[in-house]
Design a protein around this motif. Structure first.
Motif, PDB file in Angstrom:
ATOM      1  N   ALA A  14      47.498 100.442  25.669  1.00  0.00           N
ATOM      2  CA  ALA A  14      46.032 100.314  25.725  1.00  0.00           C
ATOM      3  C   ALA A  14      45.517 100.637  27.119  1.00  0.00           C
ATOM      4  O   ALA A  14      44.478 101.303  27.271  1.00  0.00           O
ATOM      5  N   VAL A  15      46.202 100.201  28.149  1.00  0.00           N
ATOM      6  CA  VAL A  15      45.810 100.506  29.528  1.00  0.00           C
ATOM      7  C   VAL A  15      45.975 102.007  29.787  1.00  0.00           C
ATOM      8  O   VAL A  15      45.123 102.631  30.429  1.00  0.00           O
ATOM      9  N   GLN A  16      47.043 102.597  29.265  1.00  0.00           N
ATOM     10  CA  GLN A  16      47.238 104.048  29.422  1.00  0.00           C
ATOM     11  C   GLN A  16      46.110 104.826  28.744  1.00  0.00           C
ATOM     12  O   GLN A  16      45.559 105.755  29.338  1.00  0.00           O
ATOM     13  N   ARG A  17      45.774 104.458  27.520  1.00  0.00           N
ATOM     14  CA  ARG A  17      44.698 105.177  26.814  1.00  0.00           C
ATOM     15  C   ARG A  17      43.379 105.053  27.568  1.00  0.00           C
ATOM     16  O   ARG A  17      42.626 106.020  27.672  1.00  0.00           O
ATOM     17  N   ALA A  18      43.096 103.868  28.110  1.00  0.00           N
ATOM     18  CA  ALA A  18      41.842 103.662  28.835  1.00  0.00           C
ATOM     19  C   ALA A  18      41.802 104.457  30.139  1.00  0.00           C
ATOM     20  O   ALA A  18      40.749 104.955  30.535  1.00  0.00           O
ATOM     21  N   ASN A  19      42.933 104.596  30.803  1.00  0.00           N
ATOM     22  CA  ASN A  19      42.974 105.291  32.091  1.00  0.00           C
ATOM     23  C   ASN A  19      43.213 106.790  31.978  1.00  0.00           C
ATOM     24  O   ASN A  19      42.677 107.565  32.768  1.00  0.00           O
ATOM     25  N   ASP A  79      46.313 112.533  36.462  1.00  0.00           N
ATOM     26  CA  ASP A  79      46.712 111.193  36.015  1.00  0.00           C
ATOM     27  C   ASP A  79      47.069 110.305  37.209  1.00  0.00           C
ATOM     28  O   ASP A  79      46.721 109.125  37.246  1.00  0.00           O
ATOM     29  N   LEU A  80      47.766 110.885  38.167  1.00  0.00           N
ATOM     30  CA  LEU A  80      48.170 110.106  39.340  1.00  0.00           C
ATOM     31  C   LEU A  80      46.941 109.627  40.107  1.00  0.00           C
ATOM     32  O   LEU A  80      46.889 108.473  40.555  1.00  0.00           O
ATOM     33  N   LEU A  81      45.938 110.460  40.226  1.00  0.00           N
ATOM     34  CA  LEU A  81      44.692 110.049  40.890  1.00  0.00           C
ATOM     35  C   LEU A  81      43.984 108.957  40.093  1.00  0.00           C
ATOM     36  O   LEU A  81      43.418 108.022  40.668  1.00  0.00           O
ATOM     37  N   ARG A  82      44.021 109.052  38.759  1.00  0.00           N
ATOM     38  CA  ARG A  82      43.431 107.995  37.918  1.00  0.00           C
ATOM     39  C   ARG A  82      44.191 106.680  38.099  1.00  0.00           C
ATOM     40  O   ARG A  82      43.582 105.611  38.119  1.00  0.00           O
ATOM     41  N   ALA A  83      45.506 106.758  38.219  1.00  0.00           N
ATOM     42  CA  ALA A  83      46.299 105.556  38.459  1.00  0.00           C
ATOM     43  C   ALA A  83      45.922 104.934  39.806  1.00  0.00           C
ATOM     44  O   ALA A  83      45.803 103.714  39.919  1.00  0.00           O
ATOM     45  N   ASP A  84      45.718 105.785  40.822  1.00  0.00           N
ATOM     46  CA  ASP A  84      45.267 105.287  42.127  1.00  0.00           C
ATOM     47  C   ASP A  84      43.944 104.541  41.992  1.00  0.00           C
ATOM     48  O   ASP A  84      43.750 103.486  42.607  1.00  0.00           O
ATOM     49  N   ASP A  85      43.032 105.072  41.187  1.00  0.00           N
ATOM     50  CA  ASP A  85      41.731 104.430  40.989  1.00  0.00           C
ATOM     51  C   ASP A  85      41.860 103.103  40.262  1.00  0.00           C
ATOM     52  O   ASP A  85      41.091 102.176  40.516  1.00  0.00           O
TER      53      ASP A  85
END
Length: 110
Positions: A14-19, A79-85
């Motif tokens: 769920a966290v992956q889909r949201a991010n 994706d990596l930038l989204r993870a940073d956010d």
């Protein structure tokens, strides 16, 4: 393609889909020289997304006896930038060796 070692909420579909807008390819792995602690999250949006007010956080020990199990996520650069956010300011990203060989990014205590 960047790799990210996750030991916490980024493994949650769920966290992956949201991010990231999708679930990510993952595989189990481990890192050494770290232990897990818990961090109270003050960011209401992150708490709402994960459903948890406390998230695990890696603390470097340098001891080969300390290991943390998790999963390696295959990401794009975006994706990596989204993870940073997604990660709160108590974390920062470093590169670590994986038990399986190679390296991956991981978020650790600042």
């Amino acid at each position: 393609m960047p790799l990210l070692f996750s030991y916490g909420t980024l493994r949650d579909p769920a966290v992956q889909r949201a991010n990231f807008g999708r679930t990510l390819p993952t595989r189990p792995d481990r890192i050494t020289g770290y232990r897990l602690d818990l961090l109270e999250i003050a960011d209401a949006e992150v708490v709402a997304l994960s459903g948890e007010s406390h998230h695990p956080i890696l603390v470097a020990t340098g001891s080969p006896e300390d290991t943390v199990d998790g999963a390696v996520l295959d990401l794009t650069d975006d994706d990596l930038l989204r993870a940073d956010d997604y990660e709160v300011s108590d974390y920062h990203r470093v590169e670590v060796p994986l038990a399986s060989g190679g390296t991956a990014w991981v978020y650790v205590a600042r």
